[in-house]
Scaffold this motif. Structure first.
Motif, PDB file in Angstrom:
ATOM      1  N   PRO A  87      33.266  -3.573  28.617  1.00 59.13           N
ATOM      2  CA  PRO A  87      34.362  -4.525  28.852  1.00 59.13           C
ATOM      3  C   PRO A  87      34.222  -5.830  28.059  1.00 59.13           C
ATOM      4  O   PRO A  87      35.213  -6.362  27.567  1.00 59.13           O
ATOM      5  CB  PRO A  87      34.314  -4.806  30.356  1.00 59.13           C
ATOM      6  CG  PRO A  87      33.199  -4.011  30.916  1.00 59.13           C
ATOM      7  CD  PRO A  87      32.526  -3.261  29.821  1.00 59.13           C
ATOM      8  N   GLU A  88      32.995  -6.321  27.922  1.00 55.69           N
ATOM      9  CA  GLU A  88      32.797  -7.563  27.168  1.00 55.69           C
ATOM     10  C   GLU A  88      33.158  -7.376  25.705  1.00 55.69           C
ATOM     11  O   GLU A  88      33.881  -8.181  25.117  1.00 55.69           O
ATOM     12  CB  GLU A  88      31.345  -8.027  27.296  1.00 55.69           C
ATOM     13  CG  GLU A  88      31.070  -9.324  26.555  1.00 55.69           C
ATOM     14  CD  GLU A  88      29.612  -9.753  26.664  1.00 55.69           C
ATOM     15  OE1 GLU A  88      29.208 -10.569  25.812  1.00 55.69           O
ATOM     16  OE2 GLU A  88      28.887  -9.288  27.556  1.00 55.69           O
ATOM     17  N   LEU A  89      32.683  -6.288  25.105  1.00 56.64           N
ATOM     18  CA  LEU A  89      32.992  -6.030  23.699  1.00 56.64           C
ATOM     19  C   LEU A  89      34.483  -5.777  23.512  1.00 56.64           C
ATOM     20  O   LEU A  89      35.085  -6.279  22.553  1.00 56.64           O
ATOM     21  CB  LEU A  89      32.172  -4.851  23.176  1.00 56.64           C
ATOM     22  CG  LEU A  89      32.343  -4.547  21.691  1.00 56.64           C
ATOM     23  CD1 LEU A  89      31.899  -5.731  20.836  1.00 56.64           C
ATOM     24  CD2 LEU A  89      31.568  -3.296  21.315  1.00 56.64           C
ATOM     25  N   THR A  90      35.086  -5.027  24.423  1.00 59.44           N
ATOM     26  CA  THR A  90      36.525  -4.759  24.341  1.00 59.44           C
ATOM     27  C   THR A  90      37.317  -6.059  24.349  1.00 59.44           C
ATOM     28  O   THR A  90      38.228  -6.253  23.535  1.00 59.44           O
ATOM     29  CB  THR A  90      36.972  -3.858  25.515  1.00 59.44           C
ATOM     30  OG1 THR A  90      36.234  -2.636  25.441  1.00 59.44           O
ATOM     31  CG2 THR A  90      38.452  -3.562  25.452  1.00 59.44           C
ATOM     32  N   THR A  91      36.966  -6.968  25.241  1.00 60.58           N
ATOM     33  CA  THR A  91      37.653  -8.261  25.311  1.00 60.58           C
ATOM     34  C   THR A  91      37.461  -9.051  24.019  1.00 60.58           C
ATOM     35  O   THR A  91      38.421  -9.600  23.468  1.00 60.58           O
ATOM     36  CB  THR A  91      37.135  -9.079  26.509  1.00 60.58           C
ATOM     37  OG1 THR A  91      37.397  -8.336  27.700  1.00 60.58           O
ATOM     38  CG2 THR A  91      37.817 -10.436  26.587  1.00 60.58           C
ATOM     39  N   LEU A  92      36.240  -9.072  23.524  1.00 60.37           N
ATOM     40  CA  LEU A  92      35.969  -9.806  22.288  1.00 60.37           C
ATOM     41  C   LEU A  92      36.745  -9.219  21.111  1.00 60.37           C
ATOM     42  O   LEU A  92      37.290  -9.960  20.291  1.00 60.37           O
ATOM     43  CB  LEU A  92      34.470  -9.790  21.978  1.00 60.37           C
ATOM     44  CG  LEU A  92      33.600 -10.654  22.867  1.00 60.37           C
ATOM     45  CD1 LEU A  92      32.131 -10.301  22.685  1.00 60.37           C
ATOM     46  CD2 LEU A  92      33.846 -12.134  22.598  1.00 60.37           C
ATOM     47  N   LEU A  93      36.794  -7.898  21.038  1.00 64.10           N
ATOM     48  CA  LEU A  93      37.508  -7.269  19.924  1.00 64.10           C
ATOM     49  C   LEU A  93      39.015  -7.495  20.030  1.00 64.10           C
ATOM     50  O   LEU A  93      39.697  -7.595  19.012  1.00 64.10           O
ATOM     51  CB  LEU A  93      37.182  -5.782  19.854  1.00 64.10           C
ATOM     52  CG  LEU A  93      35.739  -5.459  19.457  1.00 64.10           C
ATOM     53  CD1 LEU A  93      35.485  -3.960  19.523  1.00 64.10           C
ATOM     54  CD2 LEU A  93      35.389  -6.021  18.101  1.00 64.10           C
ATOM     55  N   GLU A  94      39.537  -7.588  21.248  1.00 60.00           N
ATOM     56  CA  GLU A  94      40.956  -7.899  21.414  1.00 60.00           C
ATOM     57  C   GLU A  94      41.262  -9.316  20.938  1.00 60.00           C
ATOM     58  O   GLU A  94      42.306  -9.569  20.353  1.00 60.00           O
ATOM     59  CB  GLU A  94      41.366  -7.734  22.878  1.00 60.00           C
ATOM     60  CG  GLU A  94      41.474  -6.292  23.304  1.00 60.00           C
ATOM     61  CD  GLU A  94      41.666  -6.127  24.808  1.00 60.00           C
ATOM     62  OE1 GLU A  94      41.752  -7.150  25.533  1.00 60.00           O
ATOM     63  OE2 GLU A  94      41.721  -4.969  25.256  1.00 60.00           O
ATOM     64  N   VAL A  95      40.330 -10.226  21.153  1.00 59.38           N
ATOM     65  CA  VAL A  95      40.509 -11.612  20.702  1.00 59.38           C
ATOM     66  C   VAL A  95      40.440 -11.693  19.176  1.00 59.38           C
ATOM     67  O   VAL A  95      41.170 -12.453  18.553  1.00 59.38           O
ATOM     68  CB  VAL A  95      39.445 -12.531  21.347  1.00 59.38           C
ATOM     69  CG1 VAL A  95      39.475 -13.922  20.746  1.00 59.38           C
ATOM     70  CG2 VAL A  95      39.657 -12.603  22.855  1.00 59.38           C
TER      71      VAL A  95
END
Length: 171
Positions: free
Chosen positions: A70-78
């Protein structure tokens, strides 16, 4: 940047000392998170016996973790759009270094087993692995077993001196 500073309990100027922009801060966070995933591969190396098993299990674990973290997914969305492509798929020295460090123990194991190709430089193999990992990470229709099959069928034969049973030609 103000929101980031508030969340971190820092003055806004302190955040700018670390990163010149939001984009640079997100880049650093993405790379740090990907670097953390290297520990996962090291743990798998410690409990696997051969190059092939370590490469398959390590790759499946890294790809599945990257796809579902979830952390990486959020960062990649940003870090969307072209900037994300530049960070993950270009010949970025930082990303190249991360993948090279992740695979260095696997390359060492493959050479010790005389299984790894000798006609291709490590940097070339790292570039290929990065591309395969990125493709697999973007495939939401695959699960860990499908990742293993893709690594076994396509990635391993391209890295090995001789193809696994059922394949023809050289690696």
């Amino acid at each position: 940047m103000a929101d980031i500073a508030d969340a971190a309990g820092l003055a806004r100027q302190s955040v700018y000392r670390y990163a010149a922009s939001k984009s640079a801060l997100v880049d650093a966070a993405v790379l740090a998170r990907l670097s953390d995933m290297g520990e996962l591969l090291r743990e798998i190396l410690d409990r696997t016996t051969g190059f092939e098993e370590a490469a398959v299990e390590g790759s499946a674990a890294v790809v599945t973790t990257a796809r579902t973290d979830p952390e990486l997914t959020t960062l990649l969305e940003v870090a969307q759009g072209r900037h994300l492509t530049e960070l993950t798929a270009s010949s970025s020295a930082v990303m190249h270094h991360l993948v090279a460090e992740l695979w260095r123990p696997l390359f060492d194991r493959g050479r010790a087993e005389d299984a790894l190709r000798t006609d291709v430089a490590d940097d070339q193999m790292v570039e290929w692995i990065r591309g395969v990992y990125l493709m697999l990470m973007l495939r939401s229709d695959l699960d860990a077993e499908s990742d293993r099959a893709m690594v076994r069928t396509f990635l391993l034969p391209s890295l090995m001196k001789c193809c696994p049973p059922g394949h023809s030609g050289t690696g």
